[in-house]
Design an enzyme around this catalytic site. Structure first.
Site, PDB file in Angstrom:
ATOM      1  N   GLY A 110      41.622  41.892  44.711  1.00  0.00           N
ATOM      2  CA  GLY A 110      41.202  40.530  45.064  1.00  0.00           C
ATOM      3  C   GLY A 110      39.733  40.504  45.461  1.00  0.00           C
ATOM      4  O   GLY A 110      39.260  41.416  46.153  1.00  0.00           O
ATOM      5  N   ARG A 135      48.458  38.964  52.602  1.00  0.00           N
ATOM      6  CA  ARG A 135      49.499  39.777  51.937  1.00  0.00           C
ATOM      7  C   ARG A 135      50.550  40.163  52.965  1.00  0.00           C
ATOM      8  O   ARG A 135      51.031  39.295  53.683  1.00  0.00           O
ATOM      9  CB  ARG A 135      48.867  41.010  51.283  1.00  0.00           C
ATOM     10  CG  ARG A 135      49.679  41.483  50.081  1.00  0.00           C
ATOM     11  CD  ARG A 135      49.052  42.664  49.418  1.00  0.00           C
ATOM     12  NE  ARG A 135      47.853  42.323  48.701  1.00  0.00           N
ATOM     13  CZ  ARG A 135      47.577  42.716  47.468  1.00  0.00           C
ATOM     14  NH1 ARG A 135      48.434  43.468  46.828  1.00  0.00           N
ATOM     15  NH2 ARG A 135      46.457  42.385  46.892  1.00  0.00           N
ATOM     16  N   ASP A 148      43.228  49.111  49.343  1.00  0.00           N
ATOM     17  CA  ASP A 148      43.777  50.472  49.241  1.00  0.00           C
ATOM     18  C   ASP A 148      44.409  50.762  47.880  1.00  0.00           C
ATOM     19  O   ASP A 148      44.503  51.930  47.491  1.00  0.00           O
ATOM     20  CB  ASP A 148      44.681  50.842  50.429  1.00  0.00           C
ATOM     21  CG  ASP A 148      45.733  49.809  50.709  1.00  0.00           C
ATOM     22  OD1 ASP A 148      45.918  48.922  49.855  1.00  0.00           O
ATOM     23  OD2 ASP A 148      46.375  49.903  51.772  1.00  0.00           O
ATOM     24  N   THR A 174      38.322  43.682  51.153  1.00  0.00           N
ATOM     25  CA  THR A 174      39.517  42.836  51.149  1.00  0.00           C
ATOM     26  C   THR A 174      39.482  41.892  52.340  1.00  0.00           C
ATOM     27  O   THR A 174      39.093  42.299  53.436  1.00  0.00           O
ATOM     28  CB  THR A 174      40.825  43.655  51.179  1.00  0.00           C
ATOM     29  OG1 THR A 174      41.917  42.760  51.439  1.00  0.00           O
ATOM     30  CG2 THR A 174      40.843  44.729  52.267  1.00  0.00           C
ATOM     31  N   ARG A 231      42.974  43.105  38.155  1.00  0.00           N
ATOM     32  CA  ARG A 231      44.036  44.059  38.490  1.00  0.00           C
ATOM     33  C   ARG A 231      44.423  44.694  37.161  1.00  0.00           C
ATOM     34  O   ARG A 231      44.590  43.997  36.168  1.00  0.00           O
ATOM     35  CB  ARG A 231      45.185  43.339  39.189  1.00  0.00           C
ATOM     36  CG  ARG A 231      44.739  42.821  40.572  1.00  0.00           C
ATOM     37  CD  ARG A 231      45.901  42.489  41.478  1.00  0.00           C
ATOM     38  NE  ARG A 231      45.443  42.332  42.862  1.00  0.00           N
ATOM     39  CZ  ARG A 231      45.191  41.149  43.458  1.00  0.00           C
ATOM     40  NH1 ARG A 231      45.367  40.023  42.790  1.00  0.00           N
ATOM     41  NH2 ARG A 231      44.788  41.104  44.709  1.00  0.00           N
ATOM     42  N   ASP A 268      42.014  40.921  53.792  1.00  0.00           N
ATOM     43  CA  ASP A 268      43.259  41.113  54.566  1.00  0.00           C
ATOM     44  C   ASP A 268      43.116  42.002  55.806  1.00  0.00           C
ATOM     45  O   ASP A 268      44.010  42.019  56.649  1.00  0.00           O
ATOM     46  CB  ASP A 268      44.351  41.723  53.674  1.00  0.00           C
ATOM     47  CG  ASP A 268      44.665  40.870  52.458  1.00  0.00           C
ATOM     48  OD1 ASP A 268      44.452  39.653  52.531  1.00  0.00           O
ATOM     49  OD2 ASP A 268      45.111  41.431  51.436  1.00  0.00           O
ATOM     50  N   ASP A 280      43.603  45.027  56.011  1.00  0.00           N
ATOM     51  CA  ASP A 280      44.800  45.874  56.082  1.00  0.00           C
ATOM     52  C   ASP A 280      44.530  47.319  55.671  1.00  0.00           C
ATOM     53  O   ASP A 280      45.404  47.991  55.136  1.00  0.00           O
ATOM     54  CB  ASP A 280      45.919  45.261  55.222  1.00  0.00           C
ATOM     55  CG  ASP A 280      45.510  45.133  53.758  1.00  0.00           C
ATOM     56  OD1 ASP A 280      44.311  45.305  53.442  1.00  0.00           O
ATOM     57  OD2 ASP A 280      46.384  44.855  52.925  1.00  0.00           O
TER      58      ASP A 280
END
Ligand code: ADP
Ligand code: F6P
Length: 328
Positions: A15, A175, A107, A129, A76, A131, A133
């Site tokens: 993303g 996510r 990741d 990202t 992707r 996120d 995360d």
């Protein structure tokens, strides 16, 4: 002896995230300043496999630091998850003289970087990202902008929610992770914050809280719901039926990925981009850049991918105590 790097490639993968352009700019300009050649690889690993590779000069990254998205494009690519695809990618790097590569992504993208490194292409990952995360780092490129975008949007929903004395469920991205929801929960002073890491799916508790706060004079009730929990529209219907209070759901969606990066995203992404090039120049490979305890640093990709991360218990406590201790 460390392999001397002459040409580096740079790609963005997964993303997109605001600040990726600042990172690309820093990679290109730092590499050129170190006497290296730079090749831009378009559309992530898919573009690598399709050989969408262009020479990049310092002027090619002018006027991009303030722009959202990624000038290289992103994608992707399922083929790159397979050994055959990875081997082909490494061969294409060699064909184009690319001996070091900077991968900007999450990741998933790091696993691709790990594969390239195993196949002899020196590789450094940057955490790109919204996120947040990625376990080895307290900062990821794009998170700050995404949180600010979501925060401003939630403030706007709150205006109309108060006017109509409604309950509003606002779903934010992330996510499987609840960091954007946690930060917005605190920044927007939400009445309830639902994180995948913490939510017990006890909707009756939510209903009781809404009724209780209404009794104490609250004119709005903002629920920040993380994408990892989702189902905001059906949740709104059930809450309206159970409380008798008009309830609306808003899913913020991809607007959170766009827009001009904040100063923090520009500065951190620029620093990380420069560090990635320096690490390649030192002959390092299979590393990722992170930010911890006020310092930019690098980690082994295998170790970084094995690390675990959780929502700060103290931030979660603060979040709850600020939203639930309301009395008129
Ligand atoms: P992110 O990098 O943001 O986590 P994805 O998980 O979608 O996003 O991964 C981005 C891309 O990285 C994938 O489309 C694929 O090309 C590559 N990738 C993901 N997982 C792997 C893997 N296990 N091995 C090799 N490449 C992978
Ligand atoms: O990883 C960034 C992210 O925006 C997540 O928050 C979200 O789950 C996902 O990507 C959405 O992906 P797509 O752009 O493929 O819809």
């Amino acid at each position: 002896m460390a392999k001397e790097i002459k040409t580096i490639g740079v790609l963005t993968s997964g993303g997109d995230a605001p600040g990726m352009n600042a990172a690309i700019r820093a990679v290109v300009r730092t590499a050129i300043a170190r006497g290296l050649k730079v090749k831009g690889i378009k559309k992530g690993y898919q573009g690598l496999l399709n050989e969408e590779i262009v020479d990049m000069e310092a002027k090619d990254v002018s006027d991009i630091i303030q722009r959202g998205g990624t000038i290289l494009g992103t994608a992707r690519c399922l083929e790159f998850k397979e050994a055959e695809g990875q081997k082909k990618g490494a061969e294409i790097c060699r064909k184009h003289g690319i001996d070091g590569i900077v991968v900007i992504g999450g990741d998933g993208s790091y696993r691709g970087a790990q594969a390239l490194s195993r196949l002899g292409i020196n590789t450094i990952g940057l955490p790109g990202t919204i996120d947040l995360d990625i376990a080895c780092t307290e900062y990821t490129i794009g998170f700050d902008t995404a949180v600010n975008t979501a925060m401003e949007a939630i403030d706007k929903v709150r205006d109309t929610s108060t006017s109509h004395e409604r309950c509003s469920i606002i779903e934010v991205m992330g996510r499987g992770a609840g960091y954007i929801a946690l930060w917005c929960g605190i920044a927007n002073g939400a009445e309830d914050i639902l994180l995948p890491e913490k939510y017990d799916y006890d909707e009756q508790k939510l209903v009781n809280n809404i009724i209780e706060k209404r009794k104490h004079g609250k004119k709005h009730h903002i629920i920040v719901n993380a994408e990892g929990i989702g189902h905001s529209a059906s949740m709104a219907k059930r809450i309206e039926a159970a409380t008798g209070i008009e309830t609306r759901a808003t899913i913020l969606g991809h607007m959170q990925r766009g827009g001009s990066p904040t100063a923090k995203d520009r500065v951190y992404a620029s620093t990380m981009g420069a560090l990635a090039v320096d690490l390649l120049c030192e002959g390092k490979t299979n590393r990722v850049v992170g930010y911890r305890h006020g310092e930019f640093m690098d980690f082994d990709i295998n170790e970084a991918l094995a690390m675990q991360k959780d929502v700060s218990p103290y931030m979660w406590e603060v979040c709850n105590s600020l939203s639930h201790n309301y009395r008129k």
